[in-house]
Write a protein that holds these residues in place. Structure first.
Motif, PDB file in Angstrom:
ATOM      1  N   ARG A   1     -45.588  23.925 -42.866  1.00 29.93           N
ATOM      2  CA  ARG A   1     -46.713  23.735 -42.372  1.00 29.93           C
ATOM      3  C   ARG A   1     -45.830  21.646 -40.888  1.00 29.93           C
ATOM      4  O   ARG A   1     -45.538  21.254 -42.536  1.00 29.93           O
ATOM      5  N   TYR A   2     -46.602  21.618 -40.164  1.00 31.17           N
ATOM      6  CA  TYR A   2     -45.664  20.774 -39.512  1.00 31.17           C
ATOM      7  C   TYR A   2     -46.688  19.636 -39.336  1.00 31.17           C
ATOM      8  O   TYR A   2     -47.577  20.234 -38.339  1.00 31.17           O
ATOM      9  N   VAL A   3     -46.151  18.523 -40.035  1.00 31.92           N
ATOM     10  CA  VAL A   3     -47.617  17.637 -38.833  1.00 31.92           C
ATOM     11  C   VAL A   3     -46.998  16.442 -38.688  1.00 31.92           C
ATOM     12  O   VAL A   3     -45.772  15.875 -39.039  1.00 31.92           O
ATOM     13  N   GLU A   4     -47.585  15.956 -37.754  1.00 29.15           N
ATOM     14  CA  GLU A   4     -47.417  14.205 -37.108  1.00 29.15           C
ATOM     15  C   GLU A   4     -48.593  13.457 -36.450  1.00 29.15           C
ATOM     16  O   GLU A   4     -49.131  13.780 -35.762  1.00 29.15           O
ATOM     17  N   TRP A   5     -48.249  12.110 -36.500  1.00 29.54           N
ATOM     18  CA  TRP A   5     -49.043  11.027 -35.757  1.00 29.54           C
ATOM     19  C   TRP A   5     -48.362  10.541 -34.771  1.00 29.54           C
ATOM     20  O   TRP A   5     -47.438  10.174 -35.808  1.00 29.54           O
ATOM     21  N   SER A   6     -48.576  10.016 -33.999  1.00 26.89           N
ATOM     22  CA  SER A   6     -48.434   8.878 -32.704  1.00 26.89           C
ATOM     23  C   SER A   6     -49.923   8.089 -32.371  1.00 26.89           C
ATOM     24  O   SER A   6     -50.478   8.357 -32.230  1.00 26.89           O
ATOM     25  N   ALA A   7     -48.770   6.538 -32.226  1.00 25.05           N
ATOM     26  CA  ALA A   7     -49.073   5.528 -31.284  1.00 25.05           C
ATOM     27  C   ALA A   7     -49.370   5.011 -30.485  1.00 25.05           C
ATOM     28  O   ALA A   7     -47.686   4.208 -30.312  1.00 25.05           O
ATOM     29  N   GLN A   8     -49.943   5.443 -29.257  1.00 27.79           N
ATOM     30  CA  GLN A   8     -49.465   5.278 -27.881  1.00 27.79           C
ATOM     31  C   GLN A   8     -48.666   5.645 -27.354  1.00 27.79           C
ATOM     32  O   GLN A   8     -48.230   5.090 -26.914  1.00 27.79           O
ATOM     33  N   GLY A   9     -46.990   6.636 -27.858  1.00 28.50           N
ATOM     34  CA  GLY A   9     -46.518   6.610 -27.816  1.00 28.50           C
ATOM     35  C   GLY A   9     -44.888   6.137 -28.528  1.00 28.50           C
ATOM     36  O   GLY A   9     -43.936   6.531 -28.094  1.00 28.50           O
ATOM     37  N   ASP A  10     -45.675   5.547 -28.827  1.00 30.26           N
ATOM     38  CA  ASP A  10     -44.308   3.713 -29.684  1.00 30.26           C
ATOM     39  C   ASP A  10     -44.056   4.375 -30.273  1.00 30.26           C
ATOM     40  O   ASP A  10     -42.537   3.513 -30.921  1.00 30.26           O
ATOM     41  N   LEU A  11     -44.139   4.455 -31.469  1.00 30.54           N
ATOM     42  CA  LEU A  11     -44.323   4.787 -32.978  1.00 30.54           C
ATOM     43  C   LEU A  11     -44.952   5.753 -33.918  1.00 30.54           C
ATOM     44  O   LEU A  11     -46.365   6.535 -33.244  1.00 30.54           O
ATOM     45  N   GLY A  12     -44.038   6.472 -34.767  1.00 37.09           N
ATOM     46  CA  GLY A  12     -45.146   7.846 -35.388  1.00 37.09           C
ATOM     47  C   GLY A  12     -43.950   8.303 -36.961  1.00 37.09           C
ATOM     48  O   GLY A  12     -42.871   7.754 -37.017  1.00 37.09           O
ATOM     49  N   ARG A  13     -44.610   9.182 -36.840  1.00 40.97           N
ATOM     50  CA  ARG A  13     -44.281  10.009 -38.809  1.00 40.97           C
ATOM     51  C   ARG A  13     -44.230  11.251 -38.313  1.00 40.97           C
ATOM     52  O   ARG A  13     -45.418  11.668 -37.892  1.00 40.97           O
ATOM     53  N   ARG A  14     -43.545  11.901 -39.003  1.00 47.51           N
ATOM     54  CA  ARG A  14     -43.631  13.785 -38.573  1.00 47.51           C
ATOM     55  C   ARG A  14     -42.857  13.996 -40.196  1.00 47.51           C
ATOM     56  O   ARG A  14     -41.813  13.598 -40.327  1.00 47.51           O
ATOM     57  N   ALA A  15     -43.324  15.335 -40.315  1.00 42.82           N
ATOM     58  CA  ALA A  15     -42.803  15.945 -41.659  1.00 42.82           C
ATOM     59  C   ALA A  15     -43.378  17.374 -41.824  1.00 42.82           C
ATOM     60  O   ALA A  15     -43.780  17.902 -40.596  1.00 42.82           O
ATOM     61  N   VAL A  16     -42.709  18.515 -42.628  1.00 43.39           N
ATOM     62  CA  VAL A  16     -42.741  19.157 -42.938  1.00 43.39           C
ATOM     63  C   VAL A  16     -43.244  19.676 -44.376  1.00 43.39           C
ATOM     64  O   VAL A  16     -41.790  19.317 -44.564  1.00 43.39           O
ATOM     65  N   PHE A  17     -43.463  20.330 -44.678  1.00 46.34           N
ATOM     66  CA  PHE A  17     -44.220  21.213 -45.668  1.00 46.34           C
ATOM     67  C   PHE A  17     -44.042  21.947 -46.434  1.00 46.34           C
ATOM     68  O   PHE A  17     -44.666  23.131 -44.925  1.00 46.34           O
ATOM     69  N   ARG A  18     -43.699  22.656 -47.012  1.00 47.05           N
ATOM     70  CA  ARG A  18     -43.652  24.108 -47.473  1.00 47.05           C
ATOM     71  C   ARG A  18     -45.126  24.432 -48.235  1.00 47.05           C
ATOM     72  O   ARG A  18     -45.659  23.890 -50.003  1.00 47.05           O
TER      73      ARG A  18
END
Length: 233
Positions: A172-189
């Motif tokens: 499962r891939y998740v991500e968040w971004s704030a106005q395209g300026d910064l963000g985080r993403r991750a992959v879980f099993r």
């Protein structure tokens, strides 16, 4: 001889920086490096700065070979380093559009051999591929660690962000971004009610650091992730 690659930021002239220089590497991480890379076709042996653009490749690096690698600035590499490989479609369009390619993501340990071309914003470097860890092999490559926290993955409380969640089988891939300026993403099993963090990345306008490891989530951490990304799609 150690080959040093120093690339300033494009346009802004930002000074070169090591991956993870702005914040500590996650305590649970088995290895960490940069995602500011481009992988052209394996037959590319010279500088791709020829005006035709650079088509990314689907061919995952193989330990023991030499490859041409594009490094985007601002970035400082002093000797051996880790970097991310993603297949061509993901490299162009991003993971949310191609979740089926998640099993072909890998963290690659490289040794710079020579700088083929360098200019503000980027460099093309001939590297020796020392080790390749596909995302699906992270749990075998590194022992499980409960160190540190996954709190940095979650968006700041009350922040207005865009959120995405997609799946490929148990990944499962998740991500968040704030106005395209910064963000985080991750992959879980995910499976059997358990969730294991395999990949985590922090990005901003001209930076992107990535870590691989084997971080089982506690029940409370799993609940926090589910609350932030309650469903795929």
């Amino acid at each position: 001889m150690t080959v040093i690659v120093s690339v300033t930021g494009a346009g802004c002239g930002c000074a070169p920086r090591r991956a993870w220089s702005a914040s500590p590497v996650p305590a649970w991480a088995g290895a960490a490096g940069t995602a500011l890379v481009r992988w052209p076709d394996a037959d590319c042996t010279g500088s791709p700065y020829d005006g035709r653009g650079v088509a990314p490749t689907d061919r995952m690096p193989v330990a023991g070979e030499q490859r041409m690698l594009g490094l985007d600035g601002p970035l400082l590499v002093e000797g051996q380093f880790w970097c991310l490989f993603t297949p061509a479609a993901t490299a162009v369009n991003g993971t949310p559009d191609h979740p089926d390619e998640l099993p072909q993501h890998a963290l690659v340990r490289c040794t710079p051999l020579a700088v083929a071309d360098a200019r503000p914003g980027g460099a093309w470097v001939r590297v020796a591929v020392e080790e390749v860890v596909p995302l699906t092999e992270a749990q075998k490559r590194w022992a499980p660690s409960s160190a540190g926290s996954v709190a940095d993955l979650l968006p700041p409380e009350g922040a207005g962000v865009d959120r995405t969640s997609v799946r490929c089988g148990a990944l499962r891939y998740v991500e968040w971004s704030a106005q395209g300026d910064l963000g985080r993403r991750a992959v879980f099993r995910e499976g059997d009610g358990r969730s294991v963090l395999l990949m985590y990345a922090e990005w901003s306008f001209d930076e992107e650091d990535v870590a691989f490891g084997h971080r089982p989530l506690s029940a409370a951490e799993t609940a926090a992730v589910q609350a932030c990304w309650p469903s795929e799609g």
